[in-house]
Scaffold this active site. Structure first.
Site, PDB file in Angstrom:
ATOM      1  N   GLU A  53       3.915 -47.224 -11.561  1.00  0.00           N
ATOM      2  CA  GLU A  53       2.697 -46.474 -11.870  1.00  0.00           C
ATOM      3  C   GLU A  53       2.310 -45.509 -10.739  1.00  0.00           C
ATOM      4  O   GLU A  53       2.241 -45.926  -9.575  1.00  0.00           O
ATOM      5  CB  GLU A  53       1.549 -47.454 -12.174  1.00  0.00           C
ATOM      6  N   THR A  78       0.520 -41.578 -18.603  1.00  0.00           N
ATOM      7  CA  THR A  78       1.533 -42.613 -18.813  1.00  0.00           C
ATOM      8  C   THR A  78       2.206 -42.476 -20.172  1.00  0.00           C
ATOM      9  O   THR A  78       3.427 -42.607 -20.292  1.00  0.00           O
ATOM     10  CB  THR A  78       0.894 -44.017 -18.719  1.00  0.00           C
ATOM     11  N   HIS A 131      -2.630 -47.691  -9.577  1.00  0.00           N
ATOM     12  CA  HIS A 131      -3.307 -46.672 -10.404  1.00  0.00           C
ATOM     13  C   HIS A 131      -4.625 -46.313  -9.742  1.00  0.00           C
ATOM     14  O   HIS A 131      -5.327 -47.185  -9.222  1.00  0.00           O
ATOM     15  CB  HIS A 131      -3.548 -47.246 -11.809  1.00  0.00           C
ATOM     16  N   ASP A 190       5.783 -42.452 -12.909  1.00  0.00           N
ATOM     17  CA  ASP A 190       5.406 -41.768 -14.166  1.00  0.00           C
ATOM     18  C   ASP A 190       4.700 -40.433 -13.937  1.00  0.00           C
ATOM     19  O   ASP A 190       4.841 -39.509 -14.733  1.00  0.00           O
ATOM     20  CB  ASP A 190       4.586 -42.678 -15.097  1.00  0.00           C
ATOM     21  N   HIS A 191       3.930 -40.319 -12.855  1.00  0.00           N
ATOM     22  CA  HIS A 191       3.213 -39.073 -12.569  1.00  0.00           C
ATOM     23  C   HIS A 191       2.578 -39.188 -11.190  1.00  0.00           C
ATOM     24  O   HIS A 191       2.683 -40.217 -10.541  1.00  0.00           O
ATOM     25  CB  HIS A 191       2.140 -38.765 -13.635  1.00  0.00           C
TER      26      HIS A 191
HETATM   27  C1  GP9 Z   1      -2.855 -48.318 -18.944  1.00  0.00           C
HETATM   28  C2  GP9 Z   1      -1.895 -47.628 -18.025  1.00  0.00           C
HETATM   29  C3  GP9 Z   1      -2.521 -46.419 -17.352  1.00  0.00           C
HETATM   30  O1  GP9 Z   1      -2.329 -49.238 -19.843  1.00  0.00           O
HETATM   31  O2  GP9 Z   1      -0.662 -47.398 -18.587  1.00  0.00           O
HETATM   32  O3  GP9 Z   1      -2.323 -45.221 -17.996  1.00  0.00           O
HETATM   33  P1  GP9 Z   1      -2.591 -43.805 -17.270  1.00  0.00           P
HETATM   34  O4  GP9 Z   1      -4.043 -43.738 -16.939  1.00  0.00           O
HETATM   35  O5  GP9 Z   1      -1.762 -43.770 -16.032  1.00  0.00           O
HETATM   36  O6  GP9 Z   1      -2.170 -42.789 -18.263  1.00  0.00           O
HETATM   37 MN    MN Z   2       0.266 -43.728 -15.462  1.00  0.00          MN
END
Ligand code: GP9
Ligand code: MN
Length: 428
Positions: free
Chosen positions: A38, A82, A198, A257-258
């Protein structure tokens, strides 16, 4: 309508690049772990804070002689964050320019996604994530993608401080998933979506094993702490895989992912990187995320190919010995010598091996120099790349908004019957 599909098919025929024979099938029959890191950015790899490595485990994995790692790999997400990453990774389709395609189209659309493709090659497929199943519409989209199992937060062990932010803490999450992994018939394809790293990077004192950075930007300074926590969680998980022998029998793919630190924090980023300023070009390069594939016996090394999330699926399928030429996939194999190395961002900007195009400005990607007087040859090359990017995004959008895959079934692929999937098996 279905004539749009003809346009897409014609485009695919013209733009496909062949697999690299030195890698095709090299991981055939192996289990696959897709580990979603993440908000994990490339700059963290080998980065030191306060005199110590922030992510020693991931650094070691990155440099492992059986890991192919990419140092010019970009996230390409838009508002769907995500979910856009998941869409690209498992379908090689771009997210939409607004909203989340997984939310707007994940339930009804026809897909030919990684889990379905591999399931039909004998794989058991499972997604793991310690958040509620409905987030990003995963519970519906995963059925469309053909996931046999989805272990969501209802499977999580519960306890005081077990959760933080969006879900179960990574260490508990990965430890808990073992009991389900062990029941999956092999070969399996397992996606593990971590969450602790996150924004806003919350972490209890007991789990903080590296000091926060000291830029004074409070939205930035906790990032290394949760990144370190994620690194330790991965370390524990890899140890488990080694102990059980799964490590020697699996492809382990990891990706960020980002971004974690958004473009609004340039000043703090300059401090972290020890640079004078934070330009638009720097910001574009700051969108790099790790992409690493480890497999036993794989000829590893750091690969400098320019690519992004859209390219993961054909790369992985080719390693597994799955031919992709009949599939509608907008990315291309990053291990192919013929990869075009043009990375489209959702707003039409792009980075290629040659150019970085940000709105009206064009930079030399290798040097970061702003190019003000393009030669006719450069102008033509730039236009070719721009057209490529625009076509990619427009056609991918057509596939999703027009639900075009319902008009076309690749040779040897059976359409997914969503009614056959139910993730409520142990919920009474
Ligand atoms: C929540 C997680 C976060 O289930 O995947 O998503 P994001 O905020 O990074 O798009
Ligand atoms: Mn994410």
């Amino acid at each position: 309508d279905s004539s749009d599909m003809d346009e897409v098919l014609a485009y695919m025929k013209k733009n496909q690049v062949p697999a690299n024979v030195n890698y095709f099938g090299k991981a055939e029959g192996k289990n696959v772990f897709v580990i979603h890191l993440e908000s994990f950015q490339q700059f963290l790899i080998d980065y030191q804070s306060n005199g110590e490595e922030v992510t020693p485990t991931l650094n070691q994995f990155y440099h492992d002689s059986n890991t192919v790692s990419f140092d010019n790999f970009f996230h390409q997400v838009g508002q769907g964050k995500t979910s856009d990453a998941e869409m690209m990774l498992e379908n090689s389709l771009y997210g939409l320019s607004q909203g989340s395609a997984m939310v707007t189209n994940g339930t009804e659309n026809t897909f030919q996604a990684a889990p379905a493709i591999l399931n039909q090659k004998g794989y058991t497929t499972a997604a793991f994530h310690g958040d509620v199943a409905s987030f990003w519409n995963r519970d519906n989209a995963y059925k469309s993608w053909g996931y046999n199992y989805f272990f969501d937060s209802t499977y999580d062990s519960k306890g005081e401080n077990f959760n933080v932010g969006y879900g179960l803490k990574d260490k508990i999450f990965l430890k808990d998933s073992a009991q389900y992994l062990e029941q999956l018939p092999q070969p399996f394809y397992a996606k593990m979506i971590t969450v602790t790293n996150h924004y806003p990077y919350p972490l209890d004192e007991a789990n903080a094993t590296i000091p926060k950075t000291t830029t004074g930007d409070s939205t930035v300074d906790g990032y290394v702490q949760t990144a370190r926590y994620l690194d330790e969680a991965i370390n524990e998980f890899l140890t488990y895989l080694k102990t059980t022998g799964l490590y020697d029998n699996s492809v382990i793919l990891m990706y960020g992912d980002h971004y974690g630190i958004s473009s609004n924090h340039g000043k703090a980023v300059s401090q972290l990187l020890g640079t004078e300023e934070y330009t638009d070009f720097d910001d574009a390069m700051f969108q790099k995320v790790p992409f690493m594939i480890h497999a036993p016996g794989l000829a590893g090394g750091v690969n400098h190919t320019y690519g992004g999330e859209i390219d993961v699926l054909p790369t992985l399928l080719h390693l597994l010995g799955v031919d992709t030429k009949d599939y509608i996939q907008f990315g291309s194999d990053l291990l192919s010598d013929e990869n075009k190395q043009v990375v489209a961002f959702r707003n039409g900007n792009f980075v290629s091996k040659q150019f970085t195009k940000l709105s009206g400005d064009v930079y030399d990607t290798a040097t970061g120099e702003l190019l003000t007087n393009l030669t006719p040859v450069q102008t033509a090359e730039l236009k070719k790349e721009k057209d490529y990017v625009d076509t990619q995004l427009a056609l991918s959008d057509k596939v999703i908004t027009g639900d075009l895959l319902r008009f076309y079934t690749p040779d040897g692929f059976k359409p997914v019957d969503k009614t056959q999937y139910n993730y409520k098996y142990n919920k009474g």
